[in-house]
Design a protein around this motif. Sequence first.
Motif: not given
Length: 394
Positions: A56, A269, A275
Amino acid sequence: MSAPQIKGWCPGALRPMASGDGLVVRVRPPLGRLNAVQAHGLGEAAQRLGTDVLEMTTRANLQIRGVANASLPELHARLRDLDLLDSSPELEAKRNIILNPFRNAQDLHHEAIAAALTKGLSAPDMPALPGKFGFLIDVAPGHRHLSGISADIRIESSGEGFIVRADGADTGRLSTSVADAVEIALQMARWFITSGGVGADGRGRMRNHLAHGAQLPADLVGDAHPSPAAPKAKPGLVAHGLCVAAAFGQLPATHLGWLADHAPGGVALTPYRMVLLRGATRLPDTTDLITDPDAAVMNVYACTGAPGCPQGLAPTRDLARQLATSLPSGKTLHVSGCAKGCAHPGKADLTLTATGQDQFDLIQNGRADGRPIRCGLTAAQLIQNPEILSQEGP
Ligand code: SF4
């Protein structure tokens, strides 16, 4: 020790970046969201063609590491089927837009601005922008949720409306409509290029440009202040669902589809290593995901380091994980594989920068390339005596 190499651009899916463990393929989901089909498909692609981890990023994207050159066509085909691939590398590079992930479902301004901005950026007469140059859309009324996130042109809420603000300016120009805001943002991007914002090496950021004396033209300057910043997002329950983090932003690829199955409103996102599962209220217990807002590891940053990054001088994440629980309360720790400091470009309370295979400099209240107060610390020394981190320098 050689100086870290600055690439000045971010990887994409159509323009991946070579790294020590294969290609890094960054996927930029349109509007910063994934539905369940996309989440399952992306997770499966990472398991099959990458290292089984989805990273991420701080730009609210997901990246797959360890992709072989020979696997790239299959990965592209899978992403195309999932509507996760741009039509060209040029558009992919320009579509560097972060949207507020905590927006209301009814707040359609974010989507409308992003769509119009993407269209404007893809116009044939729109010049290319530097690889890291980006936009941010944070127009929910009342509070900004992306105030600490880096972006060169910021479309933000302000009072009853929204403003376009150059990064580095305190105020922005009030806009009257979505079309007006997008037009101002595109004009600002063009001005950045024509006024010399891009260096001979092709790099350039708005904040540096203004800091070096560039003056915005009168029609791009405004005196409206952005809305106050919302408190920094943390894992756990929030207004629109459940925020789920993974240590160092390393999300096991097997989990992405499973997470989407628990998110009736889809997966948003965030640029915060987590998330948002929209509409979720709880998640079955897992050992490798974080929903505790006070989890110590959320105060710790660590980059890929060695051996995954060719510039990494030492492994980083095991050391960071082991030091997380002994970190003084509220302090941030950054363990960096070299002085480039990719995982946390700003200052941290404590930074350990690798200078050799098992050698770290300690920097207090600085960046990875800051002045150390201790040099030559080994991982074993730090793990056995974590109080070293808090000691005053000699
Ligand atoms: S900071 Fe980490 S990820 Fe960035 S170049 Fe250095 S070792 Fe690689």
